[in-house]
Motif scaffolding. Structure first.
Motif, PDB file in Angstrom:
ATOM      1  N   SER A 110       7.200   3.423  26.433  1.00 35.21           N
ATOM      2  CA  SER A 110       7.975   3.990  27.540  1.00 35.21           C
ATOM      3  C   SER A 110       9.235   4.662  27.000  1.00 35.21           C
ATOM      4  N   ASP A 111       9.481   5.877  27.463  1.00 36.18           N
ATOM      5  CA  ASP A 111      10.699   6.613  27.091  1.00 36.18           C
ATOM      6  C   ASP A 111      11.723   6.369  28.190  1.00 36.18           C
ATOM      7  N   ARG A 112      12.565   5.375  28.004  1.00 40.94           N
ATOM      8  CA  ARG A 112      13.445   4.910  29.070  1.00 40.94           C
ATOM      9  C   ARG A 112      14.796   5.607  29.006  1.00 40.94           C
ATOM     10  N   THR A 113      15.172   6.143  30.172  1.00 40.12           N
ATOM     11  CA  THR A 113      16.471   6.795  30.343  1.00 40.12           C
ATOM     12  C   THR A 113      17.068   6.338  31.665  1.00 40.12           C
ATOM     13  N   PRO A 114      18.378   6.476  31.877  1.00 36.94           N
ATOM     14  CA  PRO A 114      18.966   6.087  33.169  1.00 36.94           C
ATOM     15  C   PRO A 114      18.400   6.927  34.312  1.00 36.94           C
ATOM     16  N   LEU A 115      18.030   6.262  35.410  1.00 39.87           N
ATOM     17  CA  LEU A 115      17.526   6.971  36.589  1.00 39.87           C
ATOM     18  C   LEU A 115      17.758   6.091  37.808  1.00 39.87           C
ATOM     19  N   ASP A 116      17.546   6.716  38.975  1.00 43.25           N
ATOM     20  CA  ASP A 116      17.732   6.018  40.249  1.00 43.25           C
ATOM     21  C   ASP A 116      16.343   5.635  40.777  1.00 43.25           C
ATOM     22  N   LEU A 117      16.068   4.333  40.846  1.00 42.73           N
ATOM     23  CA  LEU A 117      14.758   3.867  41.310  1.00 42.73           C
ATOM     24  C   LEU A 117      14.533   4.244  42.765  1.00 42.73           C
ATOM     25  N   ALA A 118      15.584   4.404  43.542  1.00 41.88           N
ATOM     26  CA  ALA A 118      15.429   4.783  44.944  1.00 41.88           C
ATOM     27  C   ALA A 118      14.806   6.173  45.064  1.00 41.88           C
ATOM     28  N   VAL A 128      15.032   1.205  52.102  1.00 43.37           N
ATOM     29  CA  VAL A 128      15.440   1.419  50.720  1.00 43.37           C
ATOM     30  C   VAL A 128      16.955   1.516  50.680  1.00 43.37           C
ATOM     31  N   ARG A 129      17.584   0.546  50.028  1.00 43.63           N
ATOM     32  CA  ARG A 129      19.045   0.478  49.976  1.00 43.63           C
ATOM     33  C   ARG A 129      19.507   0.947  48.605  1.00 43.63           C
ATOM     34  N   GLY A 130      19.606   2.248  48.439  1.00 44.89           N
ATOM     35  CA  GLY A 130      19.987   2.824  47.154  1.00 44.89           C
ATOM     36  C   GLY A 130      21.477   3.046  47.064  1.00 44.89           C
ATOM     37  N   PRO A 131      21.924   3.546  45.952  1.00 42.08           N
ATOM     38  CA  PRO A 131      21.129   3.831  44.751  1.00 42.08           C
ATOM     39  C   PRO A 131      20.766   2.545  44.001  1.00 42.08           C
ATOM     40  N   LEU A 132      19.676   2.647  43.182  1.00 44.07           N
ATOM     41  CA  LEU A 132      19.219   1.516  42.386  1.00 44.07           C
ATOM     42  C   LEU A 132      19.102   1.973  40.934  1.00 44.07           C
ATOM     43  N   PRO A 133      20.217   2.003  40.205  1.00 45.82           N
ATOM     44  CA  PRO A 133      20.201   2.520  38.834  1.00 45.82           C
ATOM     45  C   PRO A 133      19.464   1.561  37.887  1.00 45.82           C
ATOM     46  N   VAL A 134      18.521   2.109  37.140  1.00 41.12           N
ATOM     47  CA  VAL A 134      17.782   1.350  36.127  1.00 41.12           C
ATOM     48  C   VAL A 134      17.569   2.256  34.926  1.00 41.12           C
ATOM     49  N   ARG A 144      19.221  -4.194  45.571  1.00 39.58           N
ATOM     50  CA  ARG A 144      19.729  -4.810  44.339  1.00 39.58           C
ATOM     51  C   ARG A 144      20.096  -6.254  44.632  1.00 39.58           C
ATOM     52  N   ARG A 145      19.616  -7.174  43.769  1.00 40.73           N
ATOM     53  CA  ARG A 145      19.944  -8.589  43.905  1.00 40.73           C
ATOM     54  C   ARG A 145      20.525  -9.063  42.577  1.00 40.73           C
ATOM     55  N   GLY A 146      21.838  -9.122  42.523  1.00 36.73           N
ATOM     56  CA  GLY A 146      22.486  -9.512  41.278  1.00 36.73           C
ATOM     57  C   GLY A 146      22.252  -8.465  40.204  1.00 36.73           C
ATOM     58  N   ASP A 147      21.655  -8.895  39.097  1.00 38.14           N
ATOM     59  CA  ASP A 147      21.402  -7.966  38.000  1.00 38.14           C
ATOM     60  C   ASP A 147      19.957  -7.478  38.008  1.00 38.14           C
ATOM     61  N   ARG A 148      19.271  -7.581  39.153  1.00 38.45           N
ATOM     62  CA  ARG A 148      17.881  -7.146  39.251  1.00 38.45           C
ATOM     63  C   ARG A 148      17.736  -6.153  40.399  1.00 38.45           C
ATOM     64  N   ALA A 149      16.886  -5.139  40.161  1.00 35.15           N
ATOM     65  CA  ALA A 149      16.471  -4.233  41.234  1.00 35.15           C
ATOM     66  C   ALA A 149      15.117  -4.713  41.731  1.00 35.15           C
ATOM     67  N   VAL A 150      15.003  -4.929  43.048  1.00 37.23           N
ATOM     68  CA  VAL A 150      13.809  -5.533  43.631  1.00 37.23           C
ATOM     69  C   VAL A 150      13.156  -4.528  44.561  1.00 37.23           C
ATOM     70  N   VAL A 151      11.829  -4.367  44.395  1.00 33.07           N
ATOM     71  CA  VAL A 151      11.040  -3.495  45.257  1.00 33.07           C
ATOM     72  C   VAL A 151       9.900  -4.318  45.829  1.00 33.07           C
ATOM     73  N   PRO A 181      15.332  -4.875  35.457  1.00 31.77           N
ATOM     74  CA  PRO A 181      16.748  -5.059  35.096  1.00 31.77           C
ATOM     75  C   PRO A 181      17.563  -3.866  35.644  1.00 31.77           C
ATOM     76  N   ALA A 182      18.596  -4.183  36.376  1.00 25.83           N
ATOM     77  CA  ALA A 182      19.413  -3.133  37.000  1.00 25.83           C
ATOM     78  C   ALA A 182      20.546  -2.716  36.057  1.00 25.83           C
ATOM     79  N   GLU A 183      20.842  -1.444  36.090  1.00 23.63           N
ATOM     80  CA  GLU A 183      21.983  -0.914  35.364  1.00 23.63           C
ATOM     81  C   GLU A 183      23.246  -1.019  36.199  1.00 23.63           C
ATOM     82  N   ARG A 184      24.400  -0.959  35.548  1.00 28.61           N
ATOM     83  CA  ARG A 184      25.636  -0.938  36.331  1.00 28.61           C
ATOM     84  C   ARG A 184      25.758   0.360  37.083  1.00 28.61           C
TER      85      ARG A 184
END
Length: 497
Positions: free
Chosen positions: A343-351, A376-382, A416-423, A493-496
């Motif tokens: 996976s080529d992982r970069t910052p993005l908004d899961l929403a 959908v309660r965005g943004p959800l940065p991951v 977002r729940r703490g340090d996790r993005a939940v879908v 895992p959620a980003e700040r």
């Protein structure tokens, strides 16, 4: 090597010795107790009652002599009453003494009673004489030797009874000492014998068994040629050793067969993977050409199309897409199996990923009369691979709409729940049978109820989805009830922000 017979024989001999010692000790103690009981019974049931009867006779005779003597010397009639009472008690006391003085003491008791009877004969004559006279004094003097003779006979019998009592008491004490000695000797002997027998039996049993256990441990540790000694120990232990050796041989054969089978399966799997990859690449090229010509025809590059022609081109386009998607899944699965899928992982908004998937699935849901409920309660940065996450959401939403009947609903919730993005993707579709849910992520798996209703699919989607989510450090969980619906929960895992 020495053979010990059977375990049963070994234990039987050991227990036979122990039982013999215990029974011998018990019988000896029982004999001592019985003899001691007989002595005590003789003492308390014969000698002591005879002593009491002899003493009672002496007391009766003494009361009679004292009462008669006092009457003759004083003339007091009240004193003579003691004589009459003793006279009435004499017969009973004499009978008791005769009854209790059996055996060799009967003659001595008889002599004493004869002297007592002689005194009573003289006493009756004295009682008829006037008191306080010269004749009364003479009668008293004549009766005294007879009474003294009775007393002497009574003392003789009393001494005999006392000797009997001492002898019986010494016997009881001796028997008690014997019992103590017997218990003191046999108990340690039985204990020592039990210890020796237990140690010998334990050694004969545990040594070969310990050797068998050691062989089992060595086989379990991978020492393939380890074998137990089946020539020592009791028959049962030898049989166990032979069984262990047979099991080890069979296990080794099974292992060799398994290695051959695994090698063959790995070879087949490699061939299959290569074949699938080759076929997929070969099919993708003509499919690309077909798709290009379809687009040219629909754009009118070769003249206008009739409605019937447009419908036929739509069918061709739809099946071409299905075939292309299948080929992409097969290629992706080949990469996963070969370890080349990353996976080529970069910052993005899961929403936004969810929004794109919802836009794509919207027309399909509307066509199937399936309602879409969004939360959908965005943004959800991951940090993620946008193309792979698009594939995840497309697959989950496509499955939810595809397996939900008309007038059903598909609900998408993200937060977002703490340090996790939940879908969470939930539907009111046909669900999955409970006994099949453990195979959901196995490649090519399809639920039986989906097969019965002829719902199309390859069974590859969830296997690929799980790999993508795990590559992103996330988790996937499925909760499904047949005929009620299915809920899929994803976490990343959620980003700040």
């Amino acid at each position: 090597m020495r053979r010990e017979g059977t375990v049963g024989g070994l234990l039987s001999r050991a227990f036979a010795v122990l039982v013999a010692l215990i029974v011998g000790s018990g019988l000896t103690e029982l004999a001592v107790v019985l003899v001691q009981h007989r002595a005590v019974q003789q003492l308390t049931g014969e000698v002591q009652p005879a002593q009491l009867a002899n003493a009672q006779l002496r007391a009766v005779m003494t009361d009679a002599q004292r009462g008669l003597r006092g009457y003759l010397l004083t003339g007091d009639e009240r004193i003579l009453g003691t004589y009459h009472v003793a006279r009435s008690d004499y017969a009973s006391a004499a009978d008791d003494l005769r009854r209790l003085s059996g055996g060799r003491d009967a003659s001595a008791a008889g002599r004493q009673l004869a002297r007592a009877d002689s005194w009573w004969a003289v006493a009756e004559m004295q009682r008829r004489e006037p008191p306080r006279g010269d004749s009364a004094v003479r009668d008293v003097e004549e009766g005294t030797p007879l009474f003294e003779a009775f007393i002497a006979a009574n003392d003789e019998l009393r001494t005999t009874f006392a000797a009997h009592t001492d002898r019986l008491r010494r016997r009881v004490a001796l028997l008690q000492a014997v019992a103590i000695v017997v218990v003191s000797v046999l108990t340690p002997a039985a204990t020592a014998a039990a210890v020796v027998i237990a140690v010998r039996a334990t050694r004969r049993l545990t040594r070969p068994l310990r050797a068998v256990v050691e062989v089992l441990h060595r086989v379990r540790e991978g020492e393939r040629d380890a074998r137990a000694d089946a020539t020592t120990g009791p028959a049962e232990v030898r049989a166990v050793a032979e069984a262990v050796n047979a099991a080890a041989e069979q296990s080794e054969q099974v292992r060799r067969d398994e290695e051959q089978m695994i090698h063959r399966l790995q070879t087949l799997d490699t061939v299959k993977t290569d074949f699938m990859s080759t076929v997929s690449h070969e099919l993708r090229t003509p499919l690309t050409s077909i798709s290009g010509y379809l687009e040219l025809m629909r754009d009118g590059g070769h003249g206008d199309l009739s409605d019937a022609q447009r419908r036929m081109l739509e069918v061709i386009s739809r099946n071409t897409k299905r075939l292309r998607d299948l080929i992409e899944d097969i290629l992706t699965l080949s990469k996963i199996e070969s370890g080349d899928y990353s996976s080529d992982r970069t910052p993005l908004d899961l929403a936004k990923v969810i929004d794109r998937a919802l836009v794509a699935i919207g027309p399909v849901a509307a066509k199937g009369s399936v309602g879409l409920h969004l939360d959908v309660r965005g943004p959800l940065p991951v940090r993620g691979d946008g193309a792979q996450l698009d594939r995840v959401m497309d697959n989950l939403l496509t499955n939810a709409v595809k397996f939900t009947p008309p007038d059903g609903t598909v609900t998408v919730h993200a937060e977002r729940r703490g340090d996790r993005a939940v879908v969470i993707v939930a539907d009111t579709g046909m669900g999955i049978p409970a006994d099949e849910q453990q195979a959901l992520f196995v490649r090519f798996f399809r639920a039986t109820n989906a097969i019965k209703q002829a719902i199309p699919g390859t069974g590859l989607g969830l296997a690929i989805v799980r790999t993508i989510i795990e590559n992103h450090g996330g988790t996937i969980a499925v909760d499904s009830t047949e005929s009620v619906g299915t809920t899929v929960t994803l976490t990343f895992p959620a980003e700040r922000s």
